[in-house]
Design a protein around this motif. Structure first.
Motif, mmCIF file in Angstrom:
data_model
loop_
_atom_site.group_PDB
_atom_site.id
_atom_site.type_symbol
_atom_site.label_atom_id
_atom_site.label_comp_id
_atom_site.label_asym_id
_atom_site.label_seq_id
_atom_site.Cartn_x
_atom_site.Cartn_y
_atom_site.Cartn_z
ATOM 1 N N ARG A 17 -0.921 -2.374 0.187
ATOM 2 C CA ARG A 17 -1.066 -0.920 0.776
ATOM 3 C C ARG A 17 -0.459 -0.522 2.399
ATOM 4 O O ARG A 17 0.009 0.543 1.931
ATOM 5 N N ARG A 18 -0.153 -1.043 3.384
ATOM 6 C CA ARG A 18 0.991 -0.867 4.240
ATOM 7 C C ARG A 18 1.984 -0.370 3.546
ATOM 8 O O ARG A 18 2.647 0.536 3.814
ATOM 9 N N GLN A 19 2.740 -1.447 2.961
ATOM 10 C CA GLN A 19 3.593 -1.114 1.966
ATOM 11 C C GLN A 19 4.009 -0.138 1.634
ATOM 12 O O GLN A 19 5.380 0.708 2.195
ATOM 13 N N ASP A 20 3.194 0.279 0.543
ATOM 14 C CA ASP A 20 2.728 1.072 0.525
ATOM 15 C C ASP A 20 3.385 2.717 0.795
ATOM 16 O O ASP A 20 3.910 3.943 0.763
ATOM 17 N N TRP A 21 2.429 2.700 1.378
ATOM 18 C CA TRP A 21 2.127 3.881 3.207
ATOM 19 C C TRP A 21 3.577 3.972 4.091
ATOM 20 O O TRP A 21 4.300 5.224 3.775
ATOM 21 N N ALA A 22 4.414 3.010 4.098
ATOM 22 C CA ALA A 22 5.756 3.064 4.832
ATOM 23 C C ALA A 22 6.391 3.575 4.190
ATOM 24 O O ALA A 22 7.788 4.308 4.425
ATOM 25 N N ASP A 23 6.233 3.278 2.676
ATOM 26 C CA ASP A 23 7.192 3.781 1.311
ATOM 27 C C ASP A 23 7.463 5.329 1.873
ATOM 28 O O ASP A 23 8.343 5.940 1.785
ATOM 29 N N VAL A 24 5.972 6.040 2.153
ATOM 30 C CA VAL A 24 6.750 7.113 1.811
ATOM 31 C C VAL A 24 6.210 8.204 3.522
ATOM 32 O O VAL A 24 6.640 9.291 3.118
ATOM 33 N N ASP A 25 5.741 7.306 4.235
ATOM 34 C CA ASP A 25 5.723 8.313 5.752
ATOM 35 C C ASP A 25 6.041 7.965 6.424
ATOM 36 O O ASP A 25 6.304 6.173 7.138
#
Length: 154
Positions: free
Chosen positions: A54-62
């Motif tokens: 979840r955190r990696q997904d957020w970091a990838d787009v934000d």
């Protein structure tokens, strides 16, 4: 627990102290202050695998989300931060995945205002020190020294 499946899903081995802790306590909170995520493959909140993704997904787009961990990057980047828990007031607990031996990874605590503190200790030692007097700015207020299971996926 099937550690092979969890570690395969993460792409890395985990510290022995976390494994021992997870086998003894499971997913839960200490003193309503420190939540230790479960060693589960479930994508739900509270799973080390789910929280890491979840955190990696957020970091990838934000980019702003990713920048709050600077100078670190999130795992699976080399020496990236691999989340294993959370704190009452919005902080997060990670390992800095530096080096090949996960038993030597330092704990990095990131506060709700993005300050970072590094500790060369195991998960259980960090928790014990927080509930028995404090580690830096991290301590359990009052005399609450309990463990509350949250949920078991097994």
């Amino acid at each position: 627990m099937n550690w092979g499946d969890v570690e395969s899903a993460l792409g890395t081995s985990l510290p022995a102290s976390y494994k021992s802790h997870s086998e003894m306590f499971g997913w839960g909170e200490f003193g309503n202050f420190i939540e230790v995520f479960s060693a589960s493959l479930e994508p739900e909140s509270g799973s080390i695998v789910g929280e890491c993704r979840r955190r990696q997904d957020w970091a990838d787009v934000d980019d702003e989300f990713a920048s709050m961990y600077a100078p670190f990057e999130l795992f699976p980047s080399p020496s990236g931060l691999l989340i294993w828990g959370a704190m009452e007031r919005g902080g997060s607990l990670f390992w800095e995945t530096s080096g090949e031996d996960p038993n030597k990874w330092p704990i990095v605590a990131v506060t709700e205002d993005d300050r970072k503190f590094s500790y060369q200790m195991e998960v259980s030692e960090f928790i014990f020190k927080c509930i028995s007097g404090g580690v830096g700015p991290f301590f359990v207020r009052g005399e609450v020294r309990s463990f509350t299971p949250i949920y078991s996926y097994e």
